[in-house]
Design a protein around this motif. Structure first.
Motif, PDB file in Angstrom:
ATOM      1  N   GLY A  44      51.449 131.500  71.778  1.00  0.00           N
ATOM      2  CA  GLY A  44      50.295 130.723  71.352  1.00  0.00           C
ATOM      3  C   GLY A  44      49.621 130.440  69.791  1.00  0.00           C
ATOM      4  N   VAL A  45      50.703 130.969  68.997  1.00  0.00           N
ATOM      5  CA  VAL A  45      50.675 130.885  67.572  1.00  0.00           C
ATOM      6  C   VAL A  45      50.281 129.430  67.190  1.00  0.00           C
ATOM      7  N   THR A  46      49.438 129.198  66.299  1.00  0.00           N
ATOM      8  CA  THR A  46      49.073 127.838  65.489  1.00  0.00           C
ATOM      9  C   THR A  46      50.156 127.160  65.078  1.00  0.00           C
ATOM     10  N   PRO A  47      50.240 125.807  65.159  1.00  0.00           N
ATOM     11  CA  PRO A  47      51.101 125.060  64.451  1.00  0.00           C
ATOM     12  C   PRO A  47      51.244 125.324  63.056  1.00  0.00           C
ATOM     13  N   PHE A  48      50.471 125.481  62.313  1.00  0.00           N
ATOM     14  CA  PHE A  48      50.779 126.015  60.732  1.00  0.00           C
ATOM     15  C   PHE A  48      51.334 127.163  60.704  1.00  0.00           C
ATOM     16  N   PHE A  49      51.169 128.125  61.412  1.00  0.00           N
ATOM     17  CA  PHE A  49      51.524 129.437  61.161  1.00  0.00           C
ATOM     18  C   PHE A  49      53.160 129.536  61.995  1.00  0.00           C
ATOM     19  N   LEU A  50      53.331 128.563  62.811  1.00  0.00           N
ATOM     20  CA  LEU A  50      54.715 128.286  63.496  1.00  0.00           C
ATOM     21  C   LEU A  50      55.538 128.102  62.170  1.00  0.00           C
ATOM     22  N   GLY A  51      55.176 126.983  61.332  1.00  0.00           N
ATOM     23  CA  GLY A  51      55.701 126.768  60.175  1.00  0.00           C
ATOM     24  C   GLY A  51      55.873 127.704  59.356  1.00  0.00           C
TER      25      GLY A  51
ATOM     26  N   PRO B  92      62.495 133.349  66.487  1.00  0.00           N
ATOM     27  CA  PRO B  92      61.403 133.779  66.069  1.00  0.00           C
ATOM     28  C   PRO B  92      60.077 132.739  66.110  1.00  0.00           C
ATOM     29  N   VAL B  93      60.435 131.321  66.149  1.00  0.00           N
ATOM     30  CA  VAL B  93      59.536 130.295  66.154  1.00  0.00           C
ATOM     31  C   VAL B  93      59.253 130.049  67.531  1.00  0.00           C
ATOM     32  N   TYR B  94      60.234 130.063  68.509  1.00  0.00           N
ATOM     33  CA  TYR B  94      60.150 129.888  69.821  1.00  0.00           C
ATOM     34  C   TYR B  94      59.257 130.888  70.544  1.00  0.00           C
ATOM     35  N   ILE B  95      59.484 132.395  70.072  1.00  0.00           N
ATOM     36  CA  ILE B  95      58.633 133.325  70.688  1.00  0.00           C
ATOM     37  C   ILE B  95      57.288 133.233  70.001  1.00  0.00           C
ATOM     38  N   ALA B  96      56.917 132.820  68.765  1.00  0.00           N
ATOM     39  CA  ALA B  96      55.624 132.711  68.398  1.00  0.00           C
ATOM     40  C   ALA B  96      54.938 131.491  69.128  1.00  0.00           C
TER      41      ALA B  96
END
Length: 194
Positions: A70-77, A62-66
């Motif tokens: 182009g999801v921002t780093p904070f929301f990747l976390g 899910p993190v790789y797909i996000a």
């Protein structure tokens, strides 16, 4: 992506692989923790490796797909945290899950090989020195926010939140360590006869 991460995290690798391989249910035997360490103690290295990979992929995918979206780093976390929450409180398995270490490691890999490498080295050193996977996880996640701050400072807050969550999940391990009752990682667990 947060919902997908939680639902994916709720797929318990330890229970699913145990059922496929017709092995004892890890939530009923050993430490009763559905994670790779308990599987290792109960069934040996091969099933434990399968569980480790499964649980890491739950965090990584899910993190790789996000990340690709182009999801921002904070929301990747945040997405990674929800994958771990799914592992810890799985909706498909009565909200009784594992500690979240492998899933947390998986979510870190797509967003930084540098600090992930530092984390893995710290975890391995702590495991080799102490023999306890719980100590390795606690030490690793105590250091994780520092490593992230060095290489990807924009992820420091979510990784710090994740580290707190995983360390809190190890409260029973900490209590056993203080009492001297914690089992080493290679200790074979006994399977109850029903």
């Amino acid at each position: 992506m947060i919902i997908i991460a939680y639902l994916g995290g709720s797929l318990s690798g330890a229970i699913i692989i145990s059922r496929i391989m017709q092995l004892p249910d890890p939530s009923e035997h050993g430490s009763h923790n559905p994670g790779a360490t308990n599987i290792l103690r109960l069934n040996g290295k091969l099933p434990a490796i399968f569980v480790l990979i499964f649980d890491m992929l739950k965090g990584a995918i899910p993190v790789y797909i996000a990340y690709r979206l182009g999801v921002t780093p904070f929301f990747l976390g945040i997405i990674g945290i929800f994958a771990c929450l799914g592992h810890i409180f799985p909706c498909f398995f009565h909200f009784r899950g594992g500690k979240g270490v492998a899933t947390a490691l998986g979510m870190m890999i797509p967003i930084g090989f540098d600090f992930t490498g530092c984390f893995i080295l710290t975890w391995l050193l702590a495991l080799l020195i102490t023999g306890y996977s719980s100590v390795a996880a606690i030490v690793g996640f105590l250091m994780a926010p520092f490593y992230v701050w060095l290489f990807r400072p924009e992820l420091t807050l979510p990784v710090s939140m994740l580290s707190c969550l995983i360390i809190i999940r190890h409260n029973s391990n900490i209590a056993r360590l203080l009492k001297g009752d914690e089992l080493k990682s290679y200790h074979r667990a006994k399977i109850k006869n029903d």
